[in-house]
Structures are given as C-alpha cells and as structure tokens.
Design an enzyme around this catalytic site. Sequence first.
Site, PDB file in Angstrom:
ATOM      1  CG  ASN A 188      32.525  18.392  64.574  1.00 31.40           C
ATOM      2  OD1 ASN A 188      31.441  17.615  64.855  1.00 31.40           O
ATOM      3  ND2 ASN A 188      33.529  18.713  65.320  1.00 31.40           N
TER       4      ASN A 188
ATOM      5  NE  ARG B 266      21.582  16.071  70.926  1.00 29.11           N
ATOM      6  CZ  ARG B 266      20.702  16.585  69.983  1.00 29.11           C
ATOM      7  NH1 ARG B 266      20.475  15.746  69.241  1.00 29.11           N
ATOM      8  NH2 ARG B 266      21.054  17.665  69.577  1.00 29.11           N
TER       9      ARG B 266
ATOM     10  NE  ARG C 114      19.052  21.519  64.679  1.00 26.94           N
ATOM     11  CZ  ARG C 114      18.883  22.960  64.295  1.00 26.94           C
ATOM     12  NH1 ARG C 114      18.185  23.255  63.365  1.00 26.94           N
ATOM     13  NH2 ARG C 114      19.094  23.688  65.383  1.00 26.94           N
TER      14      ARG C 114
ATOM     15  CG  HIS D 258      19.419  21.999  76.220  1.00 26.18           C
ATOM     16  ND1 HIS D 258      20.318  22.654  76.989  1.00 26.18           N
ATOM     17  CD2 HIS D 258      19.769  21.322  75.260  1.00 26.18           C
ATOM     18  CE1 HIS D 258      21.545  22.111  76.366  1.00 26.18           C
ATOM     19  NE2 HIS D 258      21.082  21.501  75.372  1.00 26.18           N
TER      20      HIS D 258
ATOM     21  CE1 TYR E  25      30.104  14.076  72.583  1.00 23.03           C
ATOM     22  CE2 TYR E  25      28.281  15.365  73.250  1.00 23.03           C
ATOM     23  CZ  TYR E  25      28.938  14.516  72.411  1.00 23.03           C
ATOM     24  OH  TYR E  25      28.295  14.756  71.015  1.00 23.03           O
TER      25      TYR E  25
ATOM     26  NE  ARG F 171      32.385  22.370  72.200  1.00 21.18           N
ATOM     27  CZ  ARG F 171      31.193  21.892  72.211  1.00 21.18           C
ATOM     28  NH1 ARG F 171      30.858  21.053  73.368  1.00 21.18           N
ATOM     29  NH2 ARG F 171      30.051  22.433  71.657  1.00 21.18           N
TER      30      ARG F 171
ATOM     31  CG  HIS G  86      28.554  19.008  76.449  1.00 22.03           C
ATOM     32  ND1 HIS G  86      27.274  18.453  77.377  1.00 22.03           N
ATOM     33  CD2 HIS G  86      27.895  19.349  75.456  1.00 22.03           C
ATOM     34  CE1 HIS G  86      26.476  18.867  76.888  1.00 22.03           C
ATOM     35  NE2 HIS G  86      26.559  19.410  75.575  1.00 22.03           N
TER      36      HIS G  86
END
Length: 736
Positions: free
Chosen positions: A61, A393, A423, A453, A486, A582, A610
Amino acid sequence: MTGPDDTDTVPESTPDLSDPEFYLNRELSHLEFQRRVLHEALDERTPLLERVRFLGLFTKNLDEFFMKRVGGLKQQIDAGVTDPTVDGRTPREQWAEILQMTRPLFDRQTDCYRETIRPALAAAGIEIVDHDDLTAAERDRMRDYFEESVLPTLTPLAFDPAHPFPFISNLSLSIGAYVRHESGADPTFTRVKIPQNRPRLVPVTDGTRYLLLEDLICAHLDLLMPNVEIVDTATFRITRNAEVRNDQEVAEDLIKAIEKVIEQRRFATAVRLEIDADAPPAMVDLLREQLDLDPEEVFHRSGPLDYRDLTTLTDLNRPDLTRDSWSPLPHPRFEDGASADASLTGSDLFDTIAADDVLLHHPYHSFEGTVQRFLDAAANDPDVLAIKAAIYRTASDSQVIQRLIDAADNGKQVAVMVELKARFDERNNLQWVRKLEEHGIHVAYGTVGLKTHTKTALVVREEDDGVSLYSHIATGNYHSETAKGYVDLGLLTADRDIGQDLVTVFNFFTGPSLDEEFRKLLVAPVTMRERFTDLIRREADHARDGRPARIVAKMNALEDPDIVAELYRASMAGVDIDLIVRDICRLRPGIEGVSDTVDVYSVVGRFLEHSRIFYFENGARASDPDADRSPEYYLGSADWMTRNLDHRVEAVTPVDDPDLREQLRFILEVVRNDNRTCWTMNADGSYDQRTPGDEPSRATQSVLMDAVRAAHDRDDDRGLDTEHPASPGDLLIGDD
C-alpha cells in the site's frame, strides 16, 4: 453545483464552510488508514501468519501511495504549483508532512517485525535466520545452492569512468557494493539486482528455517566479483513516480498513448530511497545525487526493505497460525445446478432473476457461482441476442473475458468497454483488448477526459413477450481473484428502466455523447452529483420539519469538498449521519455546531471493504404507512470523491426490493455494532479502535460470514440470514 462557500440555503450565522479548518487533508487521511492496516500486524489478537500478511500489505500500500500520490505532488512542486487544497496546504507542505508522517510508520513496521513477528515465528518453528547464524553444514549447502541456482542469474553493474550509472528499476531490491580493485585504490560502486525469479525466502531446512535471498547474495559476493576487495555493502530499494501523464485529449491512438505511458513509467523520476540503516554515507550520497533525491526522501531502515515476499509464509500448512478458512458459498437462488458450466442454458437462471432481484455479496457469495454463471448462461443461451460489459480490472486468466469471446463465437452481438487507463492494469488490459478484437468483438477503449469505472453488464434476451434486459450493477470489478478478498455487492435485475439506462450508458462508450437523462440510475459525470446533493438536502429539509432524517453511507473514500459541505449543513439541520468510510475522509466529525450529529467509522478486517451503500431515511421509518415517503437505498461503483463524481463514468442503482433493502439495512447495522474491527474517527482525523470489553466480540466480517452460512444451511433464498443478530435490540435503521 454548490461549493463550500455557498451559503444561500443556510442562515447567515452558519460557520464559513470554506475555512480550511473544516477539511482534513486527503493524503494524511489516507496515511491514517495505512496506520490502521499496520495495526493488524501489531495486534496480538490477529493470528500470526495473518500478521505477516498485513506487514506485506502495508508495504504494498505504501509503495503505491508513494508512486501515485507523492509522485503527483512532486510533479506539482516541479511545475511551480503553489495553490493550496481545500485544507489549506500547498503541494510542498503536503509533501513535507507526508515524509514526516511516514518515517515513524516505517520504523513501527520494522520494530514490529524484528521485535515481535520474527521472534514469534521462531517460537512457532518458523525461523528467518541471518547468514551468520547458520551452522557450518548449512553454510556449505547454501553456498552450493548459490553457485548452482542464483549466481547464473546475477549481473553486477559497475559505476566507474568506463561504465555509466546503471538504470535501477522501480521497486527492485538491490545490493550496492563498494569494491577495490587493487590495494590503495579508491573503491568504486557496483549495483547487483536481487532477482525476482528466485525465492526471496530461501529454505535452509525444509519448512522450518529460511534465509533472505539478499543475505545469501551478500554473503557470496566473492563468487560474483572475484579478485576484488568487497569494502562495504548495503541493500537499497527505490520508488519511482507512477503519475506519468500523456495528453490523451489529443492522442489519435489511445493504445499507443497508453503504451507510451507504460514505457515512460519505467524511467520516471525517483520519489523515495529506502536503504540499510548502516549503509556507508558515501553510498547514500552517491545514490541521492544520481537519483536526484532530497535528503528527506531517504529512509534508513533496519531490517528487510520489502515485506511483500514474506507473505509466502501464509501458504504454509499451519492452521494453528491462521484464521479459519472461508470458501465463498453459492447464492441459494442459484444453487440448483450452480456449477459454472458453460453448457448450461440460461432459461432457469434468467427466470430466477426475472422473478425477483438478486443481491450478491462477495466474498461471502461465490463469484464463479453467480456473476460468472450469469455470463456463462448468457454466452450459451440461444435466446440471448447481445451482451455488453464494462471491464475496469480483471484477472490475468479471466474467465469473464473468455465467456465474452464464447458469446461472440456463438453469434451474439458483444460490445466490451475496456478501460485502458486503469492504473497498473494498463498492460493487462491492452492484452485483453487485442484478444477480444481477434474474435471480432467491438471494443471501446475509454472516453476522452474520463475514466470508465462503472462495473456493469447487460444481457439482451429474446423472450415470448418481447426483448428483455438483464442487468448486473456492482461495486466491484469483474475479477475472480479480488472477488475472494474484496467485500463487494452486486445487483442482478430484470428491471426494464435500469436496463434501458444501461443501454444508454453503453451507447455512450461507442457513441459521441452521454445522455443527461436517466430513468433510475445515478450516472456520473452527468446526474450523480446533483442527485446525491438533492438527497442530502432533502434529509436536511425533513429534519427542519421535524420528520425522521438520517443518512448512512458506506464507501471507500469521502473526499469531495462540496459533498462534505453538504453533509455539514445537513448535520447543522439535525440530520443523524453515519459514515462508514474505509479510507480517506476529509470530513471532521463531532465539531460543535457543525458536525455534532456525524459519526465516522472504518472497518479493517481479513477482507478489504470495497462496497458502497447509500441510505436516506426520507422522513419515514421503514414501518411508516406513508407510501409517498419511504427510505431509499442505493449501491454502485462510486465513492464520494471529486474524481468519481466529475471525472469518471460511474453508475449507482436504487434498490427497490423490500427483501434486498432489508439485507442492506442489516449489513449497515452490523458495521454500526462492530466492537472488534471497527474504528471510530475523532475530529482531528485520528481513530480509536473499538474493543468488546465484557461483551461478546462482534466483528463485521465474521458476523456476515455466519449470516451467509446460516442462509445457506436454511436454504434461505435471500442469501443472507438477517435474523442473525448484529446486536439484540440495536438495529437502528428503519426502527420506530
């Protein structure tokens, strides 16, 4: 759009909400989240190998944070940007505070490993030893291993008048060595890259003793560089900026632009140097000079510089040192024949969705048995006409992509939006684009000025009464691996209005413009900000009129200053606000006269939280007979961040089914009643972890695992046993 200085809707006595004191800094707030992640490694209640996993997660992270956020700040500094953010800090001030705040965090990580984790592992029979601690027989064995398996992979790169300074790749672990060729000569620098294709933890004895690869190499540099004197050595690691920008507004070929970004990222400027605490000062100065680093960007560390590879220890068969395993369960609505078998026809599955909406909750519900099966059925059902999906993703061996290819091969119309600007997934997504196009699938790469997204899929099916639309709107990616770690939600629905809205969204990906009107979905960047603002203001109006008023919002980050200001105004009007955030949170709770009614929570557990859920009480409890005012629930891909609301294509859907609303209510209240993994935010941005005290422990993710298991055992077709108590008599949402 309103901003923090908009006071038209509040009394003149309202505090000036443009004052920086009301806004926490985004970057420092994120580091507070990383402090909570690191705490999981420090917490003795966490099983030992899980603590090792969190040490590695903290490294991962912080690596990304330096690459993205610190890299971006350095770009702004170099460009001469001095404008402050809403919290009043310039880029340089943020950069300086970040370096000041991260230094003790890294020291804490090192101390945790050296003083607690490593001794605890040794006590449990898992030793990570120094080369000096090896027996003579072990040293001989390690020398043989080095000569046979490691030495051939190494390449010493000298820096002297005949050799330029070697290129050092991002996040690679290196050994720097000063060597002297002849007596009395000045030593010269040589860099040796630690190979990433060799195990970082070298087994000394089978499954009980390990030696770090860098220690093994350091001990045998005489074999790599014979006939020279090894004067001094140090391990080091650099981090490079990932905020490489390309003018995609004018790029004629987006694929070429993304490929250029990937290449430029390899050679981007350095933003951090981590090096052994006892490294020779001359080596530190040399690296700083060659990498153009400020002294404050050098982190002297005692111990391993990279903890990510230590997580391989979690693969050991040591159930006594890990949490009880969890295998995602099939959703009861799909359990009959729920294997993800591509030969299944879709009639039963689509009939199930048409009968009632289905709420999926990963990783409690199986991704393969729900989302993957939905796409499997669509690819093979002869009545399906078209499939459309938005991929941000996905896994490297994605079965989602394969099913879309199968669908095209089966004669379906298939359109896929693949976001090339995701990214660190650009290269992976480029490969999928090429594979999809090889099968004749129409692929959209993204939109100018926006990232896509949204996590959505649409199936168009010919049925007896006409064409039906089946939609999947989710908070998480179409990624089978992250779906196991997640926490995400997804809605499967045959709602016609939602389906038509998705048709509009997908047409935007391939067409010239985005429609500004939608039937049900909240879509960024066109309707979402305005609609969320209206919902917050409506709660404030209810509070002023003496009606029930409450907002509960669960998300990854609350960063947008305008939304923060709206929440402050709602709190000043008397709205009860619970924010389950979060990560980043700019809002300060508990400020007298501004945010007295706001509470902020954060959950850190075995899975990454998430999911995004938004609840607005709307002047009526769930039991209120007034049908014109009932609570509203939403879920979807967007956080309350400026980038999500203004610079990304996002979709958030209302949830209308009473059973599904009850499940969302239950999830939110489980978090509210968590006394083990929940942290409460203070007005200064710090957090306190709740503890059970004399009460039974209630950890959010454990409670939800129990609730899904109970639903599975009882064959409860909702998929979540909401009668499983979060805390007796303390379920607040919708209660009178």
